[in-house]
Design a protein around this motif. Sequence first.
Motif, mmCIF file in Angstrom:
data_model
loop_
_atom_site.group_PDB
_atom_site.id
_atom_site.type_symbol
_atom_site.label_atom_id
_atom_site.label_comp_id
_atom_site.label_asym_id
_atom_site.label_seq_id
_atom_site.Cartn_x
_atom_site.Cartn_y
_atom_site.Cartn_z
ATOM 1 N N ARG A 89 -13.019 10.590 4.221
ATOM 2 C CA ARG A 89 -13.915 9.433 4.089
ATOM 3 C C ARG A 89 -15.021 9.357 5.139
ATOM 4 O O ARG A 89 -16.068 8.779 4.876
ATOM 5 C CB ARG A 89 -13.112 8.127 4.173
ATOM 6 N N GLY A 149 0.802 -1.212 0.000
ATOM 7 C CA GLY A 149 0.000 0.000 0.000
ATOM 8 C C GLY A 149 0.834 1.261 0.000
ATOM 9 O O GLY A 149 1.988 1.263 -0.446
ATOM 10 N N GLU A 184 -2.967 -2.615 1.894
ATOM 11 C CA GLU A 184 -3.559 -3.460 0.865
ATOM 12 C C GLU A 184 -3.495 -4.935 1.227
ATOM 13 O O GLU A 184 -3.971 -5.773 0.444
ATOM 14 C CB GLU A 184 -2.878 -3.218 -0.484
ATOM 15 N N SER A 185 -2.944 -5.259 2.388
ATOM 16 C CA SER A 185 -2.854 -6.661 2.797
ATOM 17 C C SER A 185 -2.687 -6.733 4.310
ATOM 18 O O SER A 185 -2.252 -5.756 4.948
ATOM 19 C CB SER A 185 -1.651 -7.343 2.134
ATOM 20 N N GLN A 207 -8.457 10.339 1.547
ATOM 21 C CA GLN A 207 -8.678 9.334 2.594
ATOM 22 C C GLN A 207 -9.198 9.973 3.879
ATOM 23 O O GLN A 207 -10.117 9.451 4.509
ATOM 24 C CB GLN A 207 -7.386 8.571 2.884
ATOM 25 N N ASN A 209 -11.398 -5.092 1.304
ATOM 26 C CA ASN A 209 -12.860 -5.132 1.306
ATOM 27 C C ASN A 209 -13.457 -6.321 0.557
ATOM 28 O O ASN A 209 -14.613 -6.298 0.159
ATOM 29 C CB ASN A 209 -13.412 -3.833 0.719
ATOM 30 N N GLU A 267 -9.531 0.590 3.766
ATOM 31 C CA GLU A 267 -10.526 0.744 2.706
ATOM 32 C C GLU A 267 -10.347 -0.278 1.582
ATOM 33 O O GLU A 267 -11.327 -0.785 1.021
ATOM 34 C CB GLU A 267 -10.458 2.155 2.119
ATOM 35 N N LYS A 268 -9.096 -0.596 1.230
ATOM 36 C CA LYS A 268 -8.852 -1.517 0.119
ATOM 37 C C LYS A 268 -8.934 -2.986 0.530
ATOM 38 O O LYS A 268 -8.905 -3.866 -0.343
ATOM 39 C CB LYS A 268 -7.490 -1.212 -0.510
ATOM 40 N N LEU A 324 -2.404 3.535 3.974
ATOM 41 C CA LEU A 324 -3.456 2.916 3.168
ATOM 42 C C LEU A 324 -2.999 1.505 2.810
ATOM 43 O O LEU A 324 -2.280 1.296 1.837
ATOM 44 C CB LEU A 324 -3.719 3.757 1.915
#
Length: 513
Positions: free
Chosen positions: A75, A44, A92-93, A72, A140, A137-138, A90
């Motif tokens: 939000r 991320g 991603e995993s 971001q 999801n 957020e990612k 942010l």
Amino acid sequence: MGAIFSKKEPIGVKPRDPERVLAASQHVEPIRKNLIELGSKIQGQVLLPSASGNDDGDSGSVLAEEEAYHKQRERPFYMNDCNYPSAIVLVESPQDIAEAVQLMSSLEDKHKYPLCIAGGCHSHYCMVEKSIVLDMEKLNMVTVDKDAKTITMQGGAKIGMAHAALKGTGFGFMTGTNGDTGVSGLTLVGGAGWLGGQAGYACDTVLSAKVVTATGEIVTVTDTNEYKDLLRALRGGGGNFGVVTEWTFQLFDVTNAFGGGVVHFAPTMARLKLVLDNAAKVLEDIPDEGGAVLALPGGAPVFVTFGTMIGSIDQIVNAKSYTDIPFLANLSNLGAFFRMSNDLGRKDYINEIAPMLEPFQQRTYAFSVAAMVYSFDDAIRDTLIHFARVDLPGKNSKPVILVQSLHGKMRRNDGSKSSMRHRKAKVWIIIEGAYEPNATEEEIQNIKDWMMRAKKRIIELGGEDGPHNFCDTDGRRIKFFTDEQRTFLQDTKKKYDPTNCFTLNQNIREHTE
């Protein structure tokens, strides 16, 4: 019902504040290099406020990274919660989260930079100033297993995403009433909704979870493995123990469902009292398959009821009309002068009932407080009428008092596998105050004061502090744990987070604090 909850053109987040951007940048400066290094390790991004506090550089163009930071931080559902955190990671995993947690845990002055977890961003603890936000957020992804009757979703998924994945399956899962709400935050504090009578709270339907602990370890927790104590803590114990990156929930049959809203015209105090008293009688006999939310819009001459009946019992399957179902028939006929509207009927659960309240829960500027009530008696009801019709916050405000029924398995569950105390509460009262973007500081304070007067009176009458997930006077201080639960949670906290890495969301406090 649009006449009751007035709708206007969508409003936007207030203009960016260069001074607050600069303050955020100055706060993070001592660990800026650490965070930049973190950004080089993860999938991320690490988003930092401008070092100058100015969005528009010498050329007047908005830098991509700066714009990403603002995208971001803007939000949150309540736009007054669009604060200026010192950094936003942010992710991603789950491994990204583990890397960030390990970094922040290793800092000597880590408590100067508390970790803030952002899932669906309904909470006012999702974009906190002087914090390092882990934004999921990612994360999801949602997966439905029809054969196992389960749904698995990542920590950043929202209710609406889950419902989209469930369309056409005939299944639903126990969750809240607004599709924009994050599943993680709601579940960590319990989670009440339309299926609560037959399912319990959302946290009761959790089968397993994946968690990043304070050491950066990624573990799977179930009721039968070595982390069963951690799973119990996560079921209603708040964000004290780790970052949940994935949940698996039990699913329920929703192929047969009735629901809808009724607007009752009750312009006088006497008529409103009659209608509310009759509604309370109906709630006394609410079946497990039923659900109900009552609404008292501040200053309006109406009383609104939302009711549901969901399940495969004969009464629902064979009904030709909602009038064939005693609970819904009674809830629709409470003694008002007349009904302004009534859309009760057989409906699709996912497409029509689950999002039923969303038109009246639009993104806006607002505050909310709440209380758990163990006896929905005359004194409580008179208090609600007083604060809905007599004592109001004034100009530029849109107050409403909501009453959600807590019944069936939500009350019968013994709580031995969760961390919630208010099992015997009969209703959850939510006091909300929305306001116009141009409201003055005095008008905004009037709204806060009105909410707290109402809540104080409810607690004086025997209610308990039951902070709403996304806003209260101090969301960290949830004071409804029993002595056994508090001891259990304190011990679990020490076991999994001995250095208090997850301090921002800490809600394990003594009653006297």
